[in-house]
Scaffold this motif. Sequence first.
Motif, mmCIF file in Angstrom:
data_model
loop_
_atom_site.group_PDB
_atom_site.id
_atom_site.type_symbol
_atom_site.label_atom_id
_atom_site.label_comp_id
_atom_site.label_asym_id
_atom_site.label_seq_id
_atom_site.Cartn_x
_atom_site.Cartn_y
_atom_site.Cartn_z
ATOM 1 N N PRO A 91 0.818 -1.210 0.000
ATOM 2 C CA PRO A 91 0.000 0.000 0.000
ATOM 3 C C PRO A 91 0.860 1.272 0.000
ATOM 4 O O PRO A 91 1.918 1.311 0.625
ATOM 5 N N ALA A 92 0.385 2.288 -0.684
ATOM 6 C CA ALA A 92 1.131 3.545 -0.781
ATOM 7 C C ALA A 92 1.242 4.242 0.571
ATOM 8 O O ALA A 92 2.142 5.051 0.779
ATOM 9 N N GLY A 93 0.353 3.920 1.494
ATOM 10 C CA GLY A 93 0.396 4.533 2.815
ATOM 11 C C GLY A 93 1.630 4.167 3.617
ATOM 12 O O GLY A 93 1.967 4.839 4.599
ATOM 13 N N ILE A 94 2.319 3.128 3.214
ATOM 14 C CA ILE A 94 3.540 2.723 3.907
ATOM 15 C C ILE A 94 4.584 3.839 3.843
ATOM 16 O O ILE A 94 5.443 3.940 4.710
ATOM 17 N N ALA A 95 4.486 4.697 2.849
ATOM 18 C CA ALA A 95 5.444 5.807 2.732
ATOM 19 C C ALA A 95 5.410 6.706 3.972
ATOM 20 O O ALA A 95 6.429 7.282 4.338
ATOM 21 N N LEU A 96 4.261 6.824 4.617
ATOM 22 C CA LEU A 96 4.156 7.674 5.799
ATOM 23 C C LEU A 96 4.518 6.936 7.089
ATOM 24 O O LEU A 96 4.569 7.550 8.150
ATOM 25 N N THR A 97 4.757 5.642 7.023
ATOM 26 C CA THR A 97 5.033 4.889 8.251
ATOM 27 C C THR A 97 6.500 4.910 8.651
ATOM 28 O O THR A 97 6.849 4.383 9.696
ATOM 29 N N LEU A 146 1.856 18.917 5.327
ATOM 30 C CA LEU A 146 2.232 19.091 6.734
ATOM 31 C C LEU A 146 1.205 18.558 7.720
ATOM 32 O O LEU A 146 1.529 18.365 8.897
ATOM 33 N N LEU A 147 -0.020 18.310 7.279
ATOM 34 C CA LEU A 147 -1.054 17.861 8.202
ATOM 35 C C LEU A 147 -0.684 16.585 8.970
ATOM 36 O O LEU A 147 -0.868 16.543 10.194
ATOM 37 N N PRO A 148 -0.150 15.535 8.321
ATOM 38 C CA PRO A 148 0.219 14.349 9.104
ATOM 39 C C PRO A 148 1.264 14.650 10.175
ATOM 40 O O PRO A 148 1.209 14.099 11.278
#
Length: 169
Positions: A91-97, A146-148
């Motif tokens: 998943p592309a969300g892994i980039a934020l992990t 910047l929100l995350p």
Amino acid sequence: PRKNVFIISSLWFTAVTLTHLYWMTANDYHGIYILFVWVILSLSIGALFGLLTTHIYKAPLSLLRILFLASLWAVQEKARLYFFNGFPWAPAGIALTTNDTALQLASLAGVYGLSFWVFFANLVTYKALTSPRHLSRWFYAMACALLPLCYGTAHIYYNTTNTASSVNV
């Protein structure tokens, strides 16, 4: 140009996925066939990304269209769990992990919420890039990026101060 967009974006995301799934090249236990699985999975994910990018050029990017495309990506990532035997397909969300602060956003919506946010922020930034005369769009793009980090910082601060004060009582 849509065909070129599909090919270029598919090849780019295939390369990203090949890198991300590089661990599959260890063929000690699975044999050489795992390399074919690695390439087929990566090409499939690249093709899905290519299809998404062709829809970006279909019509002007309004906020509703950006929300739809980001939601579509997150839903198809979640659907792959059910249709392909539980393999999450990177998943592309892994980039934020990789960052503890940004990872806190997963407490709201999980990794697929992070995937939504990655695509949402990228599409807002793309809209700002394609209309450079509108400075307000750059403000929105920076706010999305910047929100995350802002949420994560507040979340960590709140939990560490509440935990520290409850331990002292």
